[in-house]
Write a protein that holds these residues in place. Structure first.
Motif, PDB file in Angstrom:
ATOM      1  N   GLU A 142       5.347  79.595  95.880  1.00  0.00           N
ATOM      2  CA  GLU A 142       4.901  78.301  95.373  1.00  0.00           C
ATOM      3  C   GLU A 142       3.375  78.256  95.298  1.00  0.00           C
ATOM      4  O   GLU A 142       2.685  78.725  96.213  1.00  0.00           O
ATOM      5  N   PHE A 143       2.878  77.677  94.208  1.00  0.00           N
ATOM      6  CA  PHE A 143       1.441  77.475  94.041  1.00  0.00           C
ATOM      7  C   PHE A 143       1.198  76.037  93.637  1.00  0.00           C
ATOM      8  O   PHE A 143       1.820  75.526  92.692  1.00  0.00           O
ATOM      9  N   VAL A 144       0.285  75.365  94.336  1.00  0.00           N
ATOM     10  CA  VAL A 144      -0.007  73.952  94.130  1.00  0.00           C
ATOM     11  C   VAL A 144      -1.421  73.783  93.592  1.00  0.00           C
ATOM     12  O   VAL A 144      -2.365  74.402  94.094  1.00  0.00           O
ATOM     13  N   ILE A 145      -1.556  72.930  92.579  1.00  0.00           N
ATOM     14  CA  ILE A 145      -2.871  72.515  92.099  1.00  0.00           C
ATOM     15  C   ILE A 145      -3.020  71.033  92.390  1.00  0.00           C
ATOM     16  O   ILE A 145      -2.193  70.221  91.973  1.00  0.00           O
ATOM     17  N   LEU A 146      -4.083  70.672  93.110  1.00  0.00           N
ATOM     18  CA  LEU A 146      -4.343  69.280  93.450  1.00  0.00           C
ATOM     19  C   LEU A 146      -5.850  69.048  93.493  1.00  0.00           C
ATOM     20  O   LEU A 146      -6.527  69.433  94.451  1.00  0.00           O
ATOM     21  N   THR A 147      -6.383  68.471  92.427  1.00  0.00           N
ATOM     22  CA  THR A 147      -7.776  68.019  92.400  1.00  0.00           C
ATOM     23  C   THR A 147      -7.780  66.603  91.836  1.00  0.00           C
ATOM     24  O   THR A 147      -6.727  66.027  91.582  1.00  0.00           O
ATOM     25  N   ASP A 148      -8.961  66.022  91.672  1.00  0.00           N
ATOM     26  CA  ASP A 148      -9.076  64.721  91.006  1.00  0.00           C
ATOM     27  C   ASP A 148      -8.166  63.661  91.621  1.00  0.00           C
ATOM     28  O   ASP A 148      -7.333  63.059  90.950  1.00  0.00           O
ATOM     29  N   THR A 149      -8.345  63.448  92.912  1.00  0.00           N
ATOM     30  CA  THR A 149      -7.620  62.380  93.584  1.00  0.00           C
ATOM     31  C   THR A 149      -8.499  61.822  94.688  1.00  0.00           C
ATOM     32  O   THR A 149      -9.238  62.566  95.341  1.00  0.00           O
ATOM     33  N   GLY A 150      -8.424  60.499  94.879  1.00  0.00           N
ATOM     34  CA  GLY A 150      -9.240  59.877  95.908  1.00  0.00           C
ATOM     35  C   GLY A 150      -8.649  59.985  97.295  1.00  0.00           C
ATOM     36  O   GLY A 150      -9.363  59.921  98.295  1.00  0.00           O
ATOM     37  N   TYR A 151      -7.336  60.147  97.354  1.00  0.00           N
ATOM     38  CA  TYR A 151      -6.667  60.361  98.632  1.00  0.00           C
ATOM     39  C   TYR A 151      -5.344  61.060  98.379  1.00  0.00           C
ATOM     40  O   TYR A 151      -4.876  61.144  97.230  1.00  0.00           O
ATOM     41  N   ASN A 162       3.377  73.570 102.863  1.00  0.00           N
ATOM     42  CA  ASN A 162       3.780  74.960 103.121  1.00  0.00           C
ATOM     43  C   ASN A 162       3.921  75.799 101.852  1.00  0.00           C
ATOM     44  O   ASN A 162       4.774  76.672 101.757  1.00  0.00           O
ATOM     45  N   ALA A 163       3.061  75.533 100.863  1.00  0.00           N
ATOM     46  CA  ALA A 163       3.035  76.407  99.688  1.00  0.00           C
ATOM     47  C   ALA A 163       2.346  77.719 100.025  1.00  0.00           C
ATOM     48  O   ALA A 163       1.567  77.822 100.983  1.00  0.00           O
ATOM     49  N   ASP A 164       2.607  78.741  99.212  1.00  0.00           N
ATOM     50  CA  ASP A 164       1.971  80.046  99.418  1.00  0.00           C
ATOM     51  C   ASP A 164       0.502  80.027  99.024  1.00  0.00           C
ATOM     52  O   ASP A 164      -0.311  80.753  99.598  1.00  0.00           O
ATOM     53  N   GLY A 165       0.160  79.197  98.029  1.00  0.00           N
ATOM     54  CA  GLY A 165      -1.220  79.103  97.585  1.00  0.00           C
ATOM     55  C   GLY A 165      -1.566  77.698  97.150  1.00  0.00           C
ATOM     56  O   GLY A 165      -0.706  76.945  96.685  1.00  0.00           O
ATOM     57  N   TYR A 166      -2.846  77.352  97.304  1.00  0.00           N
ATOM     58  CA  TYR A 166      -3.335  76.032  96.895  1.00  0.00           C
ATOM     59  C   TYR A 166      -4.644  76.176  96.131  1.00  0.00           C
ATOM     60  O   TYR A 166      -5.503  76.984  96.505  1.00  0.00           O
ATOM     61  N   LEU A 167      -4.795  75.367  95.086  1.00  0.00           N
ATOM     62  CA  LEU A 167      -6.107  75.054  94.522  1.00  0.00           C
ATOM     63  C   LEU A 167      -6.338  73.599  94.867  1.00  0.00           C
ATOM     64  O   LEU A 167      -5.691  72.707  94.313  1.00  0.00           O
ATOM     65  N   LEU A 168      -7.241  73.349  95.813  1.00  0.00           N
ATOM     66  CA  LEU A 168      -7.410  72.009  96.375  1.00  0.00           C
ATOM     67  C   LEU A 168      -8.842  71.526  96.176  1.00  0.00           C
ATOM     68  O   LEU A 168      -9.796  72.277  96.350  1.00  0.00           O
ATOM     69  N   THR A 214       1.539  79.842 103.827  1.00  0.00           N
ATOM     70  CA  THR A 214       0.255  79.719 103.139  1.00  0.00           C
ATOM     71  C   THR A 214      -0.630  80.939 103.378  1.00  0.00           C
ATOM     72  O   THR A 214      -0.940  81.272 104.522  1.00  0.00           O
ATOM     73  N   LYS A 215      -1.050  81.576 102.297  1.00  0.00           N
ATOM     74  CA  LYS A 215      -1.881  82.780 102.394  1.00  0.00           C
ATOM     75  C   LYS A 215      -3.190  82.687 101.611  1.00  0.00           C
ATOM     76  O   LYS A 215      -4.170  83.346 101.956  1.00  0.00           O
ATOM     77  N   ASP A 262     -11.781  83.728  88.922  1.00  0.00           N
ATOM     78  CA  ASP A 262     -11.347  84.458  90.113  1.00  0.00           C
ATOM     79  C   ASP A 262     -10.405  85.574  89.703  1.00  0.00           C
ATOM     80  O   ASP A 262      -9.611  85.424  88.758  1.00  0.00           O
ATOM     81  N   PRO A 263     -10.458  86.730  90.378  1.00  0.00           N
ATOM     82  CA  PRO A 263      -9.564  87.830  90.023  1.00  0.00           C
ATOM     83  C   PRO A 263      -8.106  87.406  90.076  1.00  0.00           C
ATOM     84  O   PRO A 263      -7.722  86.514  90.839  1.00  0.00           O
ATOM     85  N   LEU A 264      -7.289  88.039  89.251  1.00  0.00           N
ATOM     86  CA  LEU A 264      -5.857  87.761  89.243  1.00  0.00           C
ATOM     87  C   LEU A 264      -5.281  88.068  90.628  1.00  0.00           C
ATOM     88  O   LEU A 264      -5.491  89.129  91.192  1.00  0.00           O
ATOM     89  N   MET A 265      -4.551  87.092  91.157  1.00  0.00           N
ATOM     90  CA  MET A 265      -4.026  87.188  92.519  1.00  0.00           C
ATOM     91  C   MET A 265      -2.503  87.132  92.476  1.00  0.00           C
ATOM     92  O   MET A 265      -1.923  86.285  91.804  1.00  0.00           O
ATOM     93  N   THR A 266      -1.843  88.033  93.204  1.00  0.00           N
ATOM     94  CA  THR A 266      -0.402  87.990  93.375  1.00  0.00           C
ATOM     95  C   THR A 266      -0.085  87.241  94.663  1.00  0.00           C
ATOM     96  O   THR A 266      -0.562  87.611  95.729  1.00  0.00           O
ATOM     97  N   LEU A 267       0.707  86.193  94.545  1.00  0.00           N
ATOM     98  CA  LEU A 267       1.062  85.421  95.745  1.00  0.00           C
ATOM     99  C   LEU A 267       2.210  86.075  96.497  1.00  0.00           C
ATOM    100  O   LEU A 267       3.010  86.800  95.922  1.00  0.00           O
TER     101      LEU A 267
END
Length: 267
Positions: A142-151, A162-168, A214-215, A262-267
């Motif tokens: 699982e990969f999560v993208i979460l930006t542009d939020t006040g809370y 508990n995702a494997d990767g996050y863009l936060l 999460t890694k 960012d370099p291509l990443m394998t989760l």
């Protein structure tokens, strides 16, 4: 033999432009297109990917740093574009004509399946028409993208935990913002519940959601004026370490850039 991995690259992330690439064996997709089509093509090439292989584009909201290249990409590369109705209504005057058959509605708090890729949408709190972000699933990753939020609400926390990767998001250092040159109404907007997560907010969100899976953690959407990579990275790492999280042992923290993929990443 074709690998059955979920691969990602944050092509650009900042207050000036945002694009993320996600790959499975059957799909190559983008999340947002906040740069020109030419720059996105070049950024993909820098990680060894051909823009002609992209089949889908998921839009989070209609602000220009997320949609600048949407219309061009949809028309030139025949992409399916996904967004909720209010976002479509808000961005259509800004992106030019998109072929009707490429316009796809994807409302929040839904799950969509594209062959080997599942995408879950969730609503966030931001000053846009109907902002939403995404969690991507493939082959147990699982990969999560979460930006542009006040809370970050409890519902979102449960959705993304508990995702494997996050863009936060780590948009700003609060003191840099308070002491900076922005007019006070803009500072208030950024600091509000419909604004952006600070470095400290990002760190505390991570404490609530990361788990044994999460890694990889990417710190995203940094403000040019009110943050630095060093400030964001140090704040997040220090707060997590102070609470006994295994920074650079259990997981890695990555900086992102407005112009360098960012370099291509394998989760």
């Amino acid at each position: 033999m074709v690998s059955d991995d979920l691969k990602i690259s944050v092509l650009a992330s900042s207050s000036s432009g945002n694009v993320t690439y996600i790959e499975t064996p059957k799909h190559h997709v983008l999340v947002d297109a906040g740069m020109s089509g030419k720059k996105i093509k070049e950024s993909l090439a820098s990680v060894g990917k051909d823009i002609n292989t992209i089949d889908s584009l998921f839009v989070t909201h209609e602000h220009s740093d997320h949609i600048k290249g949407v219309g061009v990409l949809a028309r030139r590369y025949d992409l399916n574009v996904y967004a909720n109705k209010k976002t479509w209504d808000a961005m259509m005057p800004k992106i030019g004509k998109v072929p009707e058959e490429k316009i796809n509605l994807f409302e929040h708090n839904k799950v969509m399946t594209l062959d080997d890729l599942d995408i879950e949408s969730f609503a966030v709190s931001h000053d846009a028409a109907d902002p939403q972000f995404y969690k991507f699933y493939h082959n147990g990753k699982e990969f999560v993208i979460l930006t542009d939020t006040g809370y970050v609400s409890e519902r979102v926390q449960k959705t993304i935990e508990n995702a494997d990767g996050y863009l936060l998001e780590c948009n700003h250092d609060v003191e840099m913002l308070r002491n900076g040159m922005y007019p006070w109404p803009l500072k208030q907007r950024i600091l509000s519940e419909k604004g952006h997560l600070s470095n400290d907010d990002g760190a505390h969100t991570l404490m609530d959601v990361i788990g044994n899976n999460t890694k990889q953690i990417y710190l995203g959407h940094l403000s040019h004026e009110n943050n630095t990579k060093k400030a964001a990275h140090t704040a997040v790492a220090d707060i997590l370490e102070d609470h006994d999280f295994g920074v650079e042992h259990d997981f890695s923290i990555h900086d992102t850039d407005p112009a360098i993929a960012d370099p291509l990443m394998t989760l």
